[in-house]
Write an enzyme that holds these catalytic residues in place. Structure first.
Site, mmCIF file in Angstrom:
data_model
loop_
_atom_site.group_PDB
_atom_site.id
_atom_site.type_symbol
_atom_site.label_atom_id
_atom_site.label_comp_id
_atom_site.label_asym_id
_atom_site.label_seq_id
_atom_site.Cartn_x
_atom_site.Cartn_y
_atom_site.Cartn_z
ATOM 1 N N VAL A 15 0.827 -1.207 0.000
ATOM 2 C CA VAL A 15 0.000 0.000 0.000
ATOM 3 C C VAL A 15 0.859 1.254 0.000
ATOM 4 C CG1 VAL A 15 -1.752 1.313 1.255
ATOM 5 C CG2 VAL A 15 -1.910 -1.182 1.140
ATOM 6 N N ARG A 47 13.775 -1.791 6.490
ATOM 7 C CA ARG A 47 14.996 -2.040 5.709
ATOM 8 C C ARG A 47 15.130 -0.947 4.644
ATOM 9 N NH1 ARG A 47 12.461 -6.874 6.298
ATOM 10 N NH2 ARG A 47 11.621 -6.877 4.170
ATOM 11 N N VAL A 134 -11.546 -0.052 6.007
ATOM 12 C CA VAL A 134 -12.668 -0.943 5.702
ATOM 13 C C VAL A 134 -13.006 -0.841 4.222
ATOM 14 C CG1 VAL A 134 -15.064 -1.548 6.200
ATOM 15 C CG2 VAL A 134 -13.621 -0.643 8.026
ATOM 16 N N GLY A 136 -11.395 -1.187 1.376
ATOM 17 C CA GLY A 136 -10.474 -0.669 0.369
ATOM 18 C C GLY A 136 -10.895 0.646 -0.247
ATOM 19 N N GLY A 189 -3.278 -15.721 -5.243
ATOM 20 C CA GLY A 189 -2.832 -14.576 -4.462
ATOM 21 C C GLY A 189 -3.910 -13.878 -3.661
ATOM 22 N N LYS A 207 -13.412 -4.990 11.028
ATOM 23 C CA LYS A 207 -14.124 -4.042 10.172
ATOM 24 C C LYS A 207 -15.557 -3.834 10.656
ATOM 25 C CE LYS A 207 -11.259 -5.369 6.233
ATOM 26 N NZ LYS A 207 -11.162 -6.194 4.994
#
Length: 434
Positions: A15, A47, A134, A136, A189, A207
């Site tokens: 994101v 990192r 919640v 997207g 995925g 949510k």
């Protein structure tokens, strides 16, 4: 153009990287909408030397000192897309108390301890926006908080987890069992290597808590949500649902209404349920999300779209960034919480629902009467009975009328001990019908 609004970005994963990309690609449009340029002051990551492809950002902006970045005087807005409870809570509380606006996609933290964040925002006079937490990219939380603020919301029913919706949709379409559908979701995925948070309902429950808090002006936490996952949903359950003209979805259901004592209260639950194929949520397939809102004046509303993924979630984050940046330039902030109602949370036993119960029974006279007697003793009315098979394959499928969940659960428990009942093949709730 006003003075640039400077962001501290906490996290640069799926994101966060999309947020950086969109800020770069849409810089001119975003500046025009806000009234000032939006600049990245720093990006906190674990990192900093990790390869990040062609990310359009100066490597010098990366740091491992997230708290130090949050405390910098040249930071106006903190954007948190790391997730988890700590140290995200510490970072956001520090930002809000010092008057910096915050944008987060952290559903787990908001459900676990959203009250602390809202209190910190009020203390610092800062904005706390979390549209991306919640569903997207679906514009959902702001309509609940703002557009419907003059109305009374009575019920929110939603599909808010894309992984489980993909699995159940695949089971419905192909007749596959849960394990096979989960394997397909993982290969494509849609499911994590460890899918527990999704398939056991934890993600949807977080949510649901956020939705209920906004809809009913009451602080609702994850612990207030009754939660059941989809791991026990079988191919036979799907076939039975089809026979009834239904499908099975993992639903979050939040309701406001009178409890057993007649006083106003809130019920929030997440569980798999059969819904009629005529219901708007029944056609929501693949990994999409949808939320069905019922309000006194507005009536029935539905919000639909992609509920996860880097770009859709980043879209919601960018929308919040524009909103808080505008407020910052105007010298105002928006109240992020309305919890004046402070309604009690109704226990699951008082939730009124329907059951679909599949029984393997002995093939002899009097079975139906014995089973019906159990329902009568618990004051549960039977809507339909379907009997099939003979001898070892004899079965009863019973659908009830609406009743308190405690009465339905007690009925099922007594059925387990009935000598004419060999086993209870499945128990599912039924929603969306009379």
């Amino acid at each position: 153009m006003g003075k640039p609004v400077r962001l501290a970005l906490l996290g640069c994963g799926t994101v966060g990287s999309e947020v950086v990309r969109l800020l770069h690609e849409q810089a001119a449009d975003l500046a025009a909408r806000v009234g000032a340029p939006i600049e990245i002051a720093g990006i906190a990551v674990r990192r900093p030397n990790r390869a990040r492809g062609e990310l359009p950002v100066d490597p010098a902006l990366f740091t491992t000192d997230a708290l130090g970045l949050v405390k910098r005087d040249d930071v106006d807005v903190v954007v948190e897309v790391v997730g988890g409870i700590e140290p995200a809570r510490t970072w956001l509380v520090e930002a809000l108390r010092s008057g910096k606006s915050a944008v987060t996609a952290n559903k787990a933290l908001l459900a676990e301890d959203g009250g602390t964040l809202h209190d910190a925002a009020a203390e610092g006079g800062a904005d706390l926006f979390y549209e991306a937490s919640v569903a997207g990219a679906i514009p959902l939380l702001r309509p609940l908080r703002d557009s419907l603020h003059g109305d009374s919301i009575t019920r929110v029913t939603g599909i808010v987890n894309g992984t489980t919706n993909f699995i159940l949709s695949a089971m419905d379409a192909t007749g596959a069992g849960f394990t096979e559908a989960l394997e397909e979701a993982t290969a494509l995925g849609y499911a994590e290597a460890d899918p527990t948070a999704d398939v056991e309902g934890f993600d949807a429950a977080a949510k649901a808590a956020i939705l209920a808090s906004l809809a009913f002006h009451t602080r609702v936490g994850a612990d207030d949500v009754h939660r059941e996952g989809i791991t026990e949903v079988s191919a036979a359950d799907m076939a039975s649902a089809k026979a009834m003209g239904c499908t099975i979805k993992l639903l979050c259901i939040a309701e406001r209404g009178p409890g057993a004592d007649g006083a106003e209260s809130v019920s929030v639950r997440v569980h798999p349920a059969m819904i009629p194929r005529s219901h708007p949520l029944a056609s929501v397939g693949d990994a999409f999300n949808a939320v069905f809102v019922e309000a006194v004046a507005a009536g029935q509303l539905m919000f639909y779209g992609r509920g996860a993924g880097g770009a859709p979630t980043a879209s919601a984050v960018l929308g919040d960034i524009v909103a808080v940046a505008r407020n910052r330039l105007a010298g105002v902030h928006t109240a992020s919480e309305s919890a004046y109602a402070d309604l009690p949370i109704r226990p699951m036993g008082e939730a009124v629902t329907r059951y679909h119960i599949s029984l393997d029974v002995a093939d002899r006279a009097g079975v139906l009467a014995a089973v019906a007697g159990v329902f009568a003793r618990h004051d549960v009315s039977i809507a339909t009975v379907r009997q099939s098979g003979r001898h070892a394959d004899a079965s009863l499928v019973i659908v009830t009328h609406r009743a308190p969940d405690a009465a339905l659960a007690a009925t099922v428990e007594e059925l387990r001990g009935l000598d004419v009942v060999r086993s209870i093949a499945s128990v599912l709730r039924v929603e969306g019908g009379q």
